[in-house]
Design a protein around this motif. Structure first.
Motif, PDB file in Angstrom:
ATOM      1  N   GLN A 276       0.822  -1.210   0.000  1.00 61.76           N
ATOM      2  CA  GLN A 276       0.000   0.000   0.000  1.00 61.76           C
ATOM      3  C   GLN A 276       0.859   1.265   0.000  1.00 61.76           C
ATOM      4  OE1 GLN A 276      -2.832   0.124   3.166  1.00 61.76           O
ATOM      5  NE2 GLN A 276      -3.860   1.964   2.427  1.00 61.76           N
ATOM      6  N   HIS A 277       1.924   1.285   0.787  1.00 61.79           N
ATOM      7  CA  HIS A 277       2.787   2.461   0.860  1.00 61.79           C
ATOM      8  C   HIS A 277       4.186   2.173   0.328  1.00 61.79           C
ATOM      9  CE1 HIS A 277      -0.287   4.495   3.178  1.00 61.79           C
ATOM     10  NE2 HIS A 277      -0.350   3.458   4.004  1.00 61.79           N
ATOM     11  N   GLN A 278       4.332   1.105  -0.420  1.00 58.60           N
ATOM     12  CA  GLN A 278       5.618   0.754  -1.015  1.00 58.60           C
ATOM     13  C   GLN A 278       5.374   0.321  -2.455  1.00 58.60           C
ATOM     14  OE1 GLN A 278       7.558  -2.208   1.361  1.00 58.60           O
ATOM     15  NE2 GLN A 278       7.635  -0.944   3.195  1.00 58.60           N
ATOM     16  N   ARG A 279       5.500   1.274  -3.356  1.00 55.43           N
ATOM     17  CA  ARG A 279       5.261   1.005  -4.771  1.00 55.43           C
ATOM     18  C   ARG A 279       6.597   0.861  -5.485  1.00 55.43           C
ATOM     19  NH1 ARG A 279       0.124  -0.717  -4.910  1.00 55.43           N
ATOM     20  NH2 ARG A 279      -1.202   0.646  -3.646  1.00 55.43           N
ATOM     21  N   TYR A 280       6.659  -0.153  -6.364  1.00 52.18           N
ATOM     22  CA  TYR A 280       7.900  -0.424  -7.077  1.00 52.18           C
ATOM     23  C   TYR A 280       7.666  -0.341  -8.581  1.00 52.18           C
ATOM     24  CZ  TYR A 280       9.655  -2.228  -2.635  1.00 52.18           C
ATOM     25  OH  TYR A 280      10.039  -2.357  -1.325  1.00 52.18           O
ATOM     26  N   SER A 281       8.736  -0.036  -9.274  1.00 52.99           N
ATOM     27  CA  SER A 281       8.738  -0.048 -10.730  1.00 52.99           C
ATOM     28  C   SER A 281      10.046  -0.687 -11.181  1.00 52.99           C
ATOM     29  CB  SER A 281       8.610   1.370 -11.301  1.00 52.99           C
ATOM     30  OG  SER A 281       9.734   2.160 -10.936  1.00 52.99           O
ATOM     31  N   ILE A 282      10.155  -0.954 -12.462  1.00 48.07           N
ATOM     32  CA  ILE A 282      11.368  -1.556 -13.000  1.00 48.07           C
ATOM     33  C   ILE A 282      11.932  -0.667 -14.087  1.00 48.07           C
ATOM     34  CG2 ILE A 282      10.811  -3.943 -12.443  1.00 48.07           C
ATOM     35  CD1 ILE A 282       9.683  -4.281 -15.217  1.00 48.07           C
ATOM     36  N   LYS A 283      13.233  -0.668 -14.208  1.00 47.57           N
ATOM     37  CA  LYS A 283      13.891   0.093 -15.251  1.00 47.57           C
ATOM     38  C   LYS A 283      14.974  -0.771 -15.892  1.00 47.57           C
ATOM     39  CE  LYS A 283      17.307   2.441 -12.315  1.00 47.57           C
ATOM     40  NZ  LYS A 283      17.833   3.772 -11.904  1.00 47.57           N
ATOM     41  N   PRO A 284      15.308  -0.526 -17.139  1.00 50.05           N
ATOM     42  CA  PRO A 284      16.270  -1.387 -17.841  1.00 50.05           C
ATOM     43  C   PRO A 284      17.693  -1.164 -17.344  1.00 50.05           C
ATOM     44  CG  PRO A 284      15.644   0.453 -19.233  1.00 50.05           C
ATOM     45  CD  PRO A 284      14.778   0.549 -18.008  1.00 50.05           C
ATOM     46  N   THR A 285      18.513  -2.175 -17.527  1.00 46.85           N
ATOM     47  CA  THR A 285      19.934  -2.092 -17.198  1.00 46.85           C
ATOM     48  C   THR A 285      20.818  -2.257 -18.430  1.00 46.85           C
ATOM     49  OG1 THR A 285      20.070  -4.468 -16.764  1.00 46.85           O
ATOM     50  CG2 THR A 285      19.491  -3.037 -14.901  1.00 46.85           C
ATOM     51  N   SER A 286      20.210  -2.503 -19.587  1.00 46.97           N
ATOM     52  CA  SER A 286      20.949  -2.725 -20.842  1.00 46.97           C
ATOM     53  C   SER A 286      21.904  -3.907 -20.726  1.00 46.97           C
ATOM     54  CB  SER A 286      21.729  -1.463 -21.254  1.00 46.97           C
ATOM     55  OG  SER A 286      20.866  -0.374 -21.454  1.00 46.97           O
ATOM     56  N   LEU A 287      21.534  -4.895 -19.932  1.00 41.87           N
ATOM     57  CA  LEU A 287      22.381  -6.076 -19.748  1.00 41.87           C
ATOM     58  C   LEU A 287      21.573  -7.323 -20.065  1.00 41.87           C
ATOM     59  CD1 LEU A 287      25.018  -7.412 -18.854  1.00 41.87           C
ATOM     60  CD2 LEU A 287      24.162  -7.380 -16.505  1.00 41.87           C
ATOM     61  N   THR A 288      22.023  -8.067 -21.052  1.00 36.90           N
ATOM     62  CA  THR A 288      21.418  -9.331 -21.459  1.00 36.90           C
ATOM     63  C   THR A 288      22.526 -10.340 -21.701  1.00 36.90           C
ATOM     64  OG1 THR A 288      19.558  -8.191 -22.503  1.00 36.90           O
ATOM     65  CG2 THR A 288      19.924 -10.465 -23.143  1.00 36.90           C
ATOM     66  N   ARG A 483      25.852  11.313 -30.025  1.00 42.36           N
ATOM     67  CA  ARG A 483      26.857  12.363 -29.787  1.00 42.36           C
ATOM     68  C   ARG A 483      27.962  11.881 -28.848  1.00 42.36           C
ATOM     69  NH1 ARG A 483      25.731  17.293 -31.766  1.00 42.36           N
ATOM     70  NH2 ARG A 483      23.591  17.689 -32.486  1.00 42.36           N
ATOM     71  N   GLY A 484      28.375  10.636 -29.037  1.00 40.41           N
ATOM     72  CA  GLY A 484      29.491  10.094 -28.282  1.00 40.41           C
ATOM     73  C   GLY A 484      29.151   9.598 -26.906  1.00 40.41           C
ATOM     74  N   HIS A 485      27.877   9.673 -26.483  1.00 42.02           N
ATOM     75  CA  HIS A 485      27.487   9.246 -25.141  1.00 42.02           C
ATOM     76  C   HIS A 485      26.420   8.158 -25.242  1.00 42.02           C
ATOM     77  CE1 HIS A 485      29.709  12.571 -23.308  1.00 42.02           C
ATOM     78  NE2 HIS A 485      29.154  13.375 -24.208  1.00 42.02           N
ATOM     79  N   ARG A 486      26.451   7.229 -24.287  1.00 48.53           N
ATOM     80  CA  ARG A 486      25.465   6.159 -24.243  1.00 48.53           C
ATOM     81  C   ARG A 486      24.197   6.666 -23.595  1.00 48.53           C
ATOM     82  NH1 ARG A 486      23.789   1.955 -20.840  1.00 48.53           N
ATOM     83  NH2 ARG A 486      25.114   2.756 -19.154  1.00 48.53           N
ATOM     84  N   ILE A 487      23.062   6.396 -24.228  1.00 41.31           N
ATOM     85  CA  ILE A 487      21.756   6.797 -23.678  1.00 41.31           C
ATOM     86  C   ILE A 487      21.025   5.568 -23.223  1.00 41.31           C
ATOM     87  CG2 ILE A 487      21.642   8.851 -25.134  1.00 41.31           C
ATOM     88  CD1 ILE A 487      19.688   7.403 -26.932  1.00 41.31           C
ATOM     89  N   THR A 488      20.113   5.730 -22.302  1.00 42.44           N
ATOM     90  CA  THR A 488      19.366   4.615 -21.737  1.00 42.44           C
ATOM     91  C   THR A 488      18.190   4.289 -22.640  1.00 42.44           C
ATOM     92  OG1 THR A 488      19.967   5.333 -19.521  1.00 42.44           O
ATOM     93  CG2 THR A 488      18.164   3.759 -19.709  1.00 42.44           C
ATOM     94  N   GLU A 489      18.035   2.988 -22.913  1.00 43.30           N
ATOM     95  CA  GLU A 489      16.928   2.526 -23.741  1.00 43.30           C
ATOM     96  C   GLU A 489      15.659   2.397 -22.911  1.00 43.30           C
ATOM     97  OE1 GLU A 489      17.870  -0.307 -27.126  1.00 43.30           O
ATOM     98  OE2 GLU A 489      19.331  -0.861 -25.617  1.00 43.30           O
ATOM     99  N   ASP A 490      14.539   2.535 -23.605  1.00 40.38           N
ATOM    100  CA  ASP A 490      13.251   2.344 -22.944  1.00 40.38           C
ATOM    101  C   ASP A 490      13.012   0.874 -22.693  1.00 40.38           C
ATOM    102  OD1 ASP A 490      10.774   2.658 -21.909  1.00 40.38           O
ATOM    103  OD2 ASP A 490       9.777   3.131 -23.811  1.00 40.38           O
TER     104      ASP A 490
END
Length: 492
Positions: A276-288, A483-490
């Motif tokens: 109820q008061h602890q909500r979680y989500s997930i985000k990618p790590t670009s690791l497979t 532009r030379g930098h790694r961006i995070t994928e959706d």
């Protein structure tokens, strides 16, 4: 008195573990045949154990079967007691033979009345334990919604806030509630026998509201199976599909397509873990990766989660101190360590002025005059040592020939066109996530980072100009570069 007619109505409940698949289903032979003979016998003894035999009861002889004339003509007549069944498989274990004999006895004899979904799940997980690199796994990070690093008193509190406490029965009930409106599923939770993690096997079939009756082969379709691995005391989860992403769906239903199946279950997992008061989500790590051990080393409970590449020398206790230690006098510089490594025995040499003077006196004049060949050899040796020092500084102890975290694939997508200058502005409607890559590179092999390290040691690539995601420092297997930098994928 006429027998009451059975009425079947679709429900939103999960598939029961006691649901039996007819033993005459041809795909069961292939499923059982995945395991070697000894692993199959070990699993049977587990079914026949006193603690589990009620769940996996074999077919036994009763008074009615004794009167059947065709019972004696069967290749494997029904046994009269559980001990007789156990003795039969112990005899198979003692004498040598093929596993087809064991499979035939299971399907034509002791479990002729069918194989339950729980038995089928145990077969798959036993195969997964025996072949930990048989699937491709993706690491996802669990994050607490509404909790930022500034609200935490320490880094330990930040990490513990992202590790939910899981009660198995409650978690499975919540997960069932999330996906039941879309698909019908069977869940099986089991502990790995070789790795510090827990497996969740999820089998998904069509909704009973759309397809009330389905063929028995549907229950053994591996393209409908998904695995989720929960490492111990770790804010990450690993997900995998039992078949390739691009495999052809066996049904016209979009919900059971491989990609849709992964997305439905993946999105439901953090909701099932939330309170109820602890909500979680997930985000990618670009690791497979295929290796579960690699994911545990790079995104696991160990100390090396944030110490890859050049920083692995501190995680492996190769150097004293810490890269953030302000007391530089108590920390050995990497150059000093690598210099000693590349020049073994140098510390044993006596470099005092007296010794050097005596050496000059005792050395003939003819040997002190360097030749052109010796000068060239010295230059090559100096260049080689300089290159090795640069490689060791960039790669650290990771990327070695015996790497503990081998990546079998590294995908790189360059979004910038070759003629794009640094000061050139991009359009306002530019979307990096949907942009088509100007250049795509894929490195594959048993250990990609070790291969790139070897190229750097041979002088084919420059280690000093390499980005961190190519040296293993970022611990990623895919990179989108802009532009030379790694961006995070959706994640979607």
């Amino acid at each position: 008195m006429p027998r009451a007619k059975k009425v079947r109505a679709p429900t939103t409940a999960s598939l029961p573990s006691s649901l039996r698949i007819p033993s005459t289903t041809p795909s069961l032979v292939k499923t059982l045949g995945k395991l070697p003979r000894q692993s199959l016998l070990d699993l049977i003894f587990q079914w026949l154990d006193d603690r589990n035999v009620k769940l996996f009861a074999p077919f036994l002889e009763d008074d009615e079967d004794k009167n059947h004339e065709d019972e004696g003509l069967r290749p494997y007549p029904a046994e009269s007691s559980l001990n007789d069944v156990r003795n039969a498989y112990q005899e198979l274990q003692v004498r040598k033979g093929g596993k087809r004999e064991v499979i035939d006895r299971i399907l034509d004899g002791d479990w002729r009345h069918g194989i339950t979904l729980r038995q089928l799940a145990m077969i798959d997980l036993r195969y997964l334990d025996d072949h930990p690199s048989s699937l491709r796994w993706t690491a996802l990070e669990l994050t607490r919604i509404g909790v930022s690093g500034s609200n935490q008193d320490s880094s330990i509190a930040d990490i513990s806030a992202c590790i939910p406490r899981i009660h198995a029965a409650t978690f499975l009930n919540n997960l069932q509630e999330q996906i039941s409106p879309l698909v019908k599923a069977h869940f099986y939770l089991a502990r790995s026998t070789s790795l510090p993690l827990t497996f969740l096997r999820i089998f998904v079939t069509n909704s009973p509201y759309q397809n009330p009756r389905q063929a028995p082969e549907t229950l053994t379709d591996s393209s409908r199976v998904m695995y989720v691995a929960f490492p111990d005391s770790c804010p990450y989860i690993y997900t995998s599909l039992a078949s390739a992403i691009g495999s052809k769906a066996s049904s016209a239903s979009v919900a059971t397509d491989a990609r849709s199946l992964q997305r439905i279950v993946r999105d439901a997992i953090p909701k099932a873990l939330s309170l109820q008061h602890q909500r979680y989500s997930i985000k990618p790590t670009s690791l497979t990766a295929k290796s579960l051990q690699a994911l545990l080393s790079l995104r696991g409970p160990g100390r090396s989660n944030k110490a890859n590449g050049a920083f692995s020398i501190f995680a492996d206790a190769v150097l004293e101190g810490s890269p953030l230690d302000p007391r530089s006098s108590h920390t050995v510089r990497p150059e000093e360590y690598y210099k000693q490594e590349f020049e073994p025995g140098k510390e044993n040499k006596d470099t005092s002025p007296e010794t050097q003077e005596n050496t000059k006196i005792q050395t003939p004049l003819s040997s002190t005059k360097p030749t052109r060949r010796k000068l060239d050899a010295n230059v090559v040796e100096h260049t080689s040592k300089k290159r090795k020092l640069a490689v060791q500084t960039r790669f650290g102890t990771s990327g070695l020939a015996l790497s503990s975290a081998p990546l079998d694939r590294l995908d790189i997508r360059m979004l910038d066109p070759p003629n794009l200058s640094d000061d050139e502005e991009e359009p306002d409607d530019y979307n990096a996530q949907s942009a088509q890559p100007a250049l795509s590179l894929t490195f594959s092999g048993s250990d990609v980072i070790s291969g790139i390290r070897r190229l750097a040691e041979l002088g084919i690539v420059d280690p000093e100009s390499m980005p961190s995601w190519m040296t293993g420092e970022d611990a990623v297997s895919s990179a989108v570069v802009r532009r030379g930098h790694r961006i995070t994928e959706d994640i979607g």
